[in-house]
Write a protein that holds these residues in place. Structure first.
Motif, PDB file in Angstrom:
ATOM      1  N   GLU A  51      -6.911   2.716  -4.733  1.00  0.00           N
ATOM      2  CA  GLU A  51      -7.000   1.331  -5.214  1.00  0.00           C
ATOM      3  C   GLU A  51      -6.333   0.334  -4.253  1.00  0.00           C
ATOM      4  O   GLU A  51      -6.651  -0.856  -4.279  1.00  0.00           O
ATOM      5  N   ASP A  52      -5.464   0.820  -3.399  1.00  0.00           N
ATOM      6  CA  ASP A  52      -4.825  -0.083  -2.430  1.00  0.00           C
ATOM      7  C   ASP A  52      -5.825  -0.550  -1.377  1.00  0.00           C
ATOM      8  O   ASP A  52      -5.667  -1.628  -0.796  1.00  0.00           O
ATOM      9  N   LEU A  53      -6.858   0.260  -1.151  1.00  0.00           N
ATOM     10  CA  LEU A  53      -7.923  -0.183  -0.239  1.00  0.00           C
ATOM     11  C   LEU A  53      -8.655  -1.385  -0.841  1.00  0.00           C
ATOM     12  O   LEU A  53      -9.064  -2.296  -0.126  1.00  0.00           O
TER      13      LEU A  53
ATOM     14  N   VAL B  64       0.850  -1.195   0.000  1.00  0.00           N
ATOM     15  CA  VAL B  64       0.000   0.000   0.000  1.00  0.00           C
ATOM     16  C   VAL B  64       0.884   1.241   0.000  1.00  0.00           C
ATOM     17  O   VAL B  64       1.983   1.229   0.551  1.00  0.00           O
ATOM     18  N   LYS B  65       0.362   2.269  -0.596  1.00  0.00           N
ATOM     19  CA  LYS B  65       1.143   3.495  -0.713  1.00  0.00           C
ATOM     20  C   LYS B  65       0.354   4.647  -0.091  1.00  0.00           C
ATOM     21  O   LYS B  65      -0.843   4.774  -0.352  1.00  0.00           O
ATOM     22  N   GLN B  66       1.054   5.449   0.705  1.00  0.00           N
ATOM     23  CA  GLN B  66       0.434   6.686   1.163  1.00  0.00           C
ATOM     24  C   GLN B  66       0.686   7.721   0.086  1.00  0.00           C
ATOM     25  O   GLN B  66       1.838   7.912  -0.330  1.00  0.00           O
TER      26      GLN B  66
ATOM     27  N   ASP C 255       1.035   7.521 -10.740  1.00  0.00           N
ATOM     28  CA  ASP C 255       0.164   7.148 -11.865  1.00  0.00           C
ATOM     29  C   ASP C 255       0.791   6.220 -12.889  1.00  0.00           C
ATOM     30  O   ASP C 255       0.284   6.092 -13.993  1.00  0.00           O
ATOM     31  N   THR C 256       1.900   5.556 -12.562  1.00  0.00           N
ATOM     32  CA  THR C 256       2.539   4.766 -13.620  1.00  0.00           C
ATOM     33  C   THR C 256       1.954   3.365 -13.765  1.00  0.00           C
ATOM     34  O   THR C 256       2.069   2.761 -14.821  1.00  0.00           O
ATOM     35  N   ALA C 257       1.403   2.816 -12.688  1.00  0.00           N
ATOM     36  CA  ALA C 257       0.929   1.413 -12.670  1.00  0.00           C
ATOM     37  C   ALA C 257       2.080   0.445 -12.969  1.00  0.00           C
ATOM     38  O   ALA C 257       1.858  -0.642 -13.485  1.00  0.00           O
TER      39      ALA C 257
ATOM     40  N   ASN D  68       7.633  17.307  -2.798  1.00  0.00           N
ATOM     41  CA  ASN D  68       7.693  17.596  -1.368  1.00  0.00           C
ATOM     42  C   ASN D  68       6.386  17.119  -0.749  1.00  0.00           C
ATOM     43  O   ASN D  68       5.413  17.854  -0.665  1.00  0.00           O
ATOM     44  N   ARG D  69       6.373  15.849  -0.319  1.00  0.00           N
ATOM     45  CA  ARG D  69       5.150  15.218   0.155  1.00  0.00           C
ATOM     46  C   ARG D  69       4.576  15.905   1.388  1.00  0.00           C
ATOM     47  O   ARG D  69       3.365  15.917   1.582  1.00  0.00           O
ATOM     48  N   SER D  70       5.487  16.464   2.219  1.00  0.00           N
ATOM     49  CA  SER D  70       4.992  17.040   3.472  1.00  0.00           C
ATOM     50  C   SER D  70       4.120  18.263   3.227  1.00  0.00           C
ATOM     51  O   SER D  70       3.419  18.722   4.118  1.00  0.00           O
TER      52      SER D  70
HETATM   53  C1  LIG Z   1      13.177  10.357 -10.708  1.00  0.00           C
HETATM   54  C2  LIG Z   1      12.085  10.123  -9.754  1.00  0.00           C
HETATM   55  C3  LIG Z   1      12.237  10.559  -8.458  1.00  0.00           C
HETATM   56  C4  LIG Z   1      11.243  10.351  -7.553  1.00  0.00           C
HETATM   57  N1  LIG Z   1      11.428  10.806  -6.307  1.00  0.00           N
HETATM   58  C5  LIG Z   1      10.475  10.652  -5.398  1.00  0.00           C
HETATM   59  C6  LIG Z   1      10.641  11.160  -4.071  1.00  0.00           C
HETATM   60  O1  LIG Z   1      11.642  11.743  -3.744  1.00  0.00           O
HETATM   61  N2  LIG Z   1       9.639  10.948  -3.181  1.00  0.00           N
HETATM   62  C7  LIG Z   1       8.512  10.286  -3.555  1.00  0.00           C
HETATM   63  O2  LIG Z   1       7.632  10.123  -2.716  1.00  0.00           O
HETATM   64  N3  LIG Z   1       8.315   9.810  -4.796  1.00  0.00           N
HETATM   65  C8  LIG Z   1       9.268   9.976  -5.725  1.00  0.00           C
HETATM   66  N4  LIG Z   1       9.088   9.522  -6.989  1.00  0.00           N
HETATM   67  C9  LIG Z   1       7.858   8.839  -7.298  1.00  0.00           C
HETATM   68  C10 LIG Z   1       8.049   7.369  -7.037  1.00  0.00           C
HETATM   69  O3  LIG Z   1       8.848   6.798  -8.011  1.00  0.00           O
HETATM   70  C11 LIG Z   1       6.730   6.690  -7.126  1.00  0.00           C
HETATM   71  O4  LIG Z   1       5.929   7.282  -6.130  1.00  0.00           O
HETATM   72  C12 LIG Z   1       6.833   5.233  -6.820  1.00  0.00           C
HETATM   73  O5  LIG Z   1       7.822   4.592  -7.572  1.00  0.00           O
HETATM   74  C13 LIG Z   1       5.543   4.520  -7.127  1.00  0.00           C
HETATM   75  O6  LIG Z   1       5.209   4.721  -8.463  1.00  0.00           O
HETATM   76  P1  LIG Z   1       3.739   5.114  -8.790  1.00  0.00           P
HETATM   77  O7  LIG Z   1       3.323   6.183  -7.880  1.00  0.00           O
HETATM   78  O8  LIG Z   1       3.621   5.338 -10.254  1.00  0.00           O
HETATM   79  O9  LIG Z   1       2.960   3.790  -8.353  1.00  0.00           O
HETATM   80  P2  LIG Z   1       2.153   2.760  -9.225  1.00  0.00           P
HETATM   81  O10 LIG Z   1       3.076   1.928 -10.001  1.00  0.00           O
HETATM   82  O11 LIG Z   1       1.065   3.468  -9.968  1.00  0.00           O
HETATM   83  O12 LIG Z   1       1.551   1.930  -8.002  1.00  0.00           O
HETATM   84  C14 LIG Z   1       0.926   0.688  -8.209  1.00  0.00           C
HETATM   85  C15 LIG Z   1       0.807  -0.013  -6.892  1.00  0.00           C
HETATM   86  O13 LIG Z   1       2.094  -0.364  -6.395  1.00  0.00           O
HETATM   87  C16 LIG Z   1       2.103  -0.297  -4.976  1.00  0.00           C
HETATM   88  N5  LIG Z   1       3.049   0.737  -4.544  1.00  0.00           N
HETATM   89  C17 LIG Z   1       3.508   1.787  -5.238  1.00  0.00           C
HETATM   90  N6  LIG Z   1       4.362   2.495  -4.493  1.00  0.00           N
HETATM   91  C18 LIG Z   1       4.440   1.881  -3.302  1.00  0.00           C
HETATM   92  C19 LIG Z   1       5.132   2.141  -2.084  1.00  0.00           C
HETATM   93  N7  LIG Z   1       5.941   3.211  -1.949  1.00  0.00           N
HETATM   94  N8  LIG Z   1       4.964   1.297  -1.057  1.00  0.00           N
HETATM   95  C20 LIG Z   1       4.156   0.215  -1.173  1.00  0.00           C
HETATM   96  N9  LIG Z   1       3.461  -0.075  -2.267  1.00  0.00           N
HETATM   97  C21 LIG Z   1       3.606   0.758  -3.322  1.00  0.00           C
HETATM   98  C22 LIG Z   1       0.685   0.064  -4.560  1.00  0.00           C
HETATM   99  O14 LIG Z   1      -0.040  -1.124  -4.353  1.00  0.00           O
HETATM  100  C23 LIG Z   1       0.172   0.794  -5.780  1.00  0.00           C
HETATM  101  O15 LIG Z   1      -1.228   0.809  -5.891  1.00  0.00           O
HETATM  102  C24 LIG Z   1      10.053   9.716  -7.922  1.00  0.00           C
HETATM  103  C25 LIG Z   1       9.889   9.270  -9.232  1.00  0.00           C
HETATM  104  C26 LIG Z   1      10.891   9.486 -10.146  1.00  0.00           C
HETATM  105  C27 LIG Z   1      10.686   9.030 -11.552  1.00  0.00           C
END
Ligand SMILES: Cc1cc2nc3c(=O)[nH]c(=O)nc-3n(C[C@H](O)[C@H](O)[C@H](O)COP(=O)(O)OP(=O)(O)OC[C@H]3O[C@@H](n4cnc5c(N)ncnc54)[C@H](O)[C@@H]3O)c2cc1C
Length: 297
Positions: A41-43, A9-11, A128-130, A30-32
Motif C-alpha cells: 500500500e505504500d506504493l 514507506v516501510k520495507q 498489520d495494525t494500521a 528476525n527480518r533478515s
Molecule cells: C513489542 C513490539 C516489538 C517490535 N519489535 C520489532 C522489531 O524488533 N523489529 C521490527 O521490524 N518490528 C518490530 N515490531 C513491529 C513494529 O512495531 C511495526 O513494524 C511498526 O510499528 C509498524 O507497525 P505496522 O507494521 O502495524 O504498520 P502499520 O501501522 O500497519 O503501517 C501503516 C503505514 O505506516 C507507515 N509505516 C509503518 N511503519 C513504518 C516505518 N518503519 N517506516 C516508515 N513508514 C512506516 C507506512 O506508510 C505504512 O503503510 C514490534 C512490534 C511490537 C508490538
C-alpha cells in the motif's frame, strides 16, 4: 501553489514466508530471515504523492525507518520519481512498537521542516495494525484522512478526499497540512522508470559503501565515493537518534508499551459443506441464509 509531500514507506518481510522460526524469543521478528519487499500500500501512497507533484509541482520526500537493508526500498522510490529519500535508522530504534515507531517518524518529519501533505499506506502487511499513520498525524498535531482513495481537489490550503470503504465512499474536506493513509484501490502504482534506475542505481547510504567499493573499484576510497555520491545527489542520508530532537525514553523497545508474546497461525477447517444449486432460487436461498446467520447484513 506547489506542495511539499512526505511519504512514509516501510520495507516489509514477505509475509507469505513468515513461520514460527523467524520470531525471536522476545516476540520480535528476525527480518533478515525473510525476503524484503516494498509494503504494497505504500506504493499507492507514493503514487498519490507523485501525482500531486506532477499536477501542482513541489517535492516528494520519502522516509523509511528500518535497518540498512531498507535503502533498497528508498532506491525503489527514487526509481519511481521521489526527489529525496532518508533512512531513519539507529540501534536505539530497534524493537519499536507502533507508538515508538510513530514517535520516531514524527521526530524525523520535524527535522524536515514545513510540509503540506504526509502520505502513508493504510496498513503494513507484516505488523498489520494500521496504527502508524494515524499515530504520526496525532503526534504531529495535524488532521488525518484515512482510507484515502482519491484527491478530488487541492486548493487554497484545503484538500477534498474521497475515502473508500467496503460498502461505499465518503467525501471529506480538511485543511493543510494533513496526513492521508492511502488504500490499494487508490491508483495503479507506476513501475520504476528505466531512466531513473540508471541515474540512481548507485544511490547508497554510507553503510553500503564497502559493497559499492568492491563493485566499483575505480573509486580510490570511501571518502572519494562519498564525495562523488554527495555531489550527484545520490548519498542516502541516515538519521539516527542523535540527528533528531528526541526523548530517548520513547524510542525502541524501551519506549514500546506493547509486547508481542506469541504469534499463532490460524487454519480454518471445514466442518460441514453444503451444495448450492446454480439457479436463481439456489442463490436466493443462500443469500437469505447468510442474512439470517448475520454473515452479511
Ligand atoms: C513489542 C513490539 C516489538 C517490535 N519489535 C520489532 C522489531 O524488533 N523489529 C521490527 O521490524 N518490528 C518490530 N515490531 C513491529 C513494529 O512495531 C511495526 O513494524 C511498526 O510499528 C509498524 O507497525 P505496522 O507494521 O502495524 O504498520 P502499520 O501501522 O500497519 O503501517 C501503516 C503505514 O505506516 C507507515 N509505516 C509503518 N511503519 C513504518 C516505518 N518503519 N517506516 C516508515 N513508514 C512506516 C507506512 O506508510 C505504512 O503503510 C514490534 C512490534 C511490537 C508490538
Amino acid at each position: 501553489m506547489t506542495y511539499r509531500s512526505i511519504v512514509l514507506v516501510k520495507q516489509v518481510p514477505d509475509t507469505r514466508h513468515v513461520t514460527g522460526e523467524v520470531m525471536t524469543a522476545d516476540g520480535t521478528m528476525n527480518r533478515s530471515a525473510l525476503p524484503a519487499i516494498f509494503n504494497p500500500e505504500d506504493l499507492h501512497a507514493l503514487e498519490m504523492a507523485l501525482q500531486v507533484k506532477e499536477q501542482y509541482g513541489g517535492t516528494v520526500t520519502v522516509l523509511t525507518m528500518g535497518p540498512l537493508q531498507a535503502t533498497e526500498t528508498l532506491r525503489q522510490a527514487l526509481y519511481r520519481g521521489a526527489d529525496q529519500v532518508i533512512l531513519v535508522s539507529d540501534r536505539k530504534f530497534a524493537g519499536a512498537d507502533t507508538q515508538a515507531t510513530s514517535y520516531t517518524l514524527k521526530c524525523a518529519i520535524d527535522r524536515l521542516g514545513a510540509f503540506d501533505l504526509v502520505f502513508c499506506g493504510r496498513q503494513a502487511i507484516d505488523g498489520d495494525t494500521a496504527q502508524v499513520g494515524p499515530q504520526v498525524a496525532e503526534k504531529l498535531g495535524v488532521p488525518q484522512i484515512t482510507y484515502a482513495e482519491s484527491i478530488l481537489s487541492l486548493a487554497d490550503g484545503e484538500i477534498v478526499v474521497q475515502r473508500a470503504f467496503e460498502r461505499g465512499t465518503e467525501i471529506v474536506q480538511c485543511t493543510l497540512p494533513c496526513l492521508l493513509t492511502v488504500t490499494a484501490s487508490a491508483n495503479q502504482p507506476r513501475p520504476p522508470s528505466v531512466r531513473q534506475r540508471i541515474a540512481c542505481k548507485e544511490a547508497a547510504a554510507p553503510g553500503e559503501y564497502p559493497a559499492l567499493l568492491q563493485k566499483y573499484p575505480a573509486y580510490a576510497s570511501a571518502e572519494a565515493l562519498d564525495a562523488d555520491l554527495a555531489r550527484r545527489g545520490l548519498k542516502i542520508p541516515v538519521w539516527g537518534a542523535a540527528d533528531l530532537t528526541v526523548d530517548e525514553s520513547l524510542l525502541g523497545l524501551g519506549g514500546s508499551p506493547t509486547q508481542v508474546h506469541k504469534i499463532n497461525f490460524v487454519v480454518l477447517e471445514t466442518t460441514e459443506s453444503k451444495e448450492i444449486p446454480p439457479t436463481p432460487q439456489g442463490i436466493h436461498g443462500l443469500i437469505e441464509e447468510l442474512v439470517r446467520e448475520y454473515v452479511i447484513g
